[in-house]
Write a protein that holds these residues in place. Structure first.
Motif, short mmCIF file in Angstrom:
data_model
loop_
_atom_site.label_atom_id
_atom_site.label_comp_id
_atom_site.label_asym_id
_atom_site.label_seq_id
_atom_site.Cartn_x
_atom_site.Cartn_y
_atom_site.Cartn_z
N ALA A 166 -7.23 2.82 -1.86
CA ALA A 166 -7.22 2.61 -0.22
C ALA A 166 -8.39 3.53 0.18
O ALA A 166 -8.53 4.70 -0.44
N SER A 167 -8.46 3.48 1.51
CA SER A 167 -9.50 4.57 2.15
C SER A 167 -8.72 5.88 2.16
O SER A 167 -7.25 5.56 2.54
N SER A 204 -8.45 7.40 5.15
CA SER A 204 -7.79 7.34 6.31
C SER A 204 -6.69 6.48 6.34
O SER A 204 -5.60 6.88 6.87
N SER A 205 -6.64 5.32 5.54
CA SER A 205 -5.47 4.71 5.48
C SER A 205 -4.15 5.21 4.67
O SER A 205 -3.16 5.22 5.16
N HIS A 238 -2.71 7.78 7.08
CA HIS A 238 -1.88 7.04 8.14
C HIS A 238 -0.53 6.76 7.49
O HIS A 238 0.64 6.89 7.87
N SER A 239 -0.43 6.31 6.21
CA SER A 239 0.58 5.96 5.34
C SER A 239 1.56 6.80 5.07
O SER A 239 2.82 7.05 5.29
N GLY A 269 0.89 -1.17 -0.01
CA GLY A 269 0.02 0.11 0.00
C GLY A 269 0.90 1.34 -0.06
O GLY A 269 0.57 2.25 -0.75
#
Length: 122
Positions: free
Chosen positions: A66-67, A69-70, A73-74, A42
């Motif tokens: 991807a979301s 939110s994800s 974060h990444s 990801g």
């Protein structure tokens, strides 16, 4: 065939030359952390998407599937490790690769992995 020497012999000049080119422990640790980050598909997709230029979080989520939110974060992890840089424009946050080194690393890695696998005879 085993991946070891059949006879143990150390080559002092070769060892000394290799030790002289070894980077500092901080550089080794930072490099290992960067490769750990790149080991996540990801996060790697995010970096590959940014090779084309700056994108906002919404764009990156759409590109990678991807979301948001994800993705956020990444991107925090990638920014903390100097893989990406960010800038705010109004209410949107835009991301780009930190510098040309990251782009070169991605280009070399994808070129290498795109090559046919050679079968070396042992």
């Amino acid at each position: 065939m085993t991946d070891r020497c059949e006879v143990r012999c150390v080559h002092p000049q070769a060892v000394a030359a290799a030790q002289q080119t070894m980077p500092s422990e901080d550089v080794v640790a930072g490099s290992a952390e960067m490769f750990r980050l790149l080991g996540d598909p990801g996060r790697l997709r995010l970096l590959l998407a940014l090779r084309g230029g700056e994108l906002c979080v919404c764009d990156l989520a759409a590109v990678t599937g991807a979301s948001e939110s994800s993705v956020s974060h990444s991107l925090r992890l990638l920014r903390a490790n100097r893989a990406v840089r960010s800038r705010r424009e109004g209410r949107n946050m835009y991301y780009a690769l930190h510098d040309g080194h990251i782009e070169q690393l991605l280009d070399m890695m994808t070129a290498h992995m795109g090559e046919p696998r050679d079968h070396f005879s042992d």
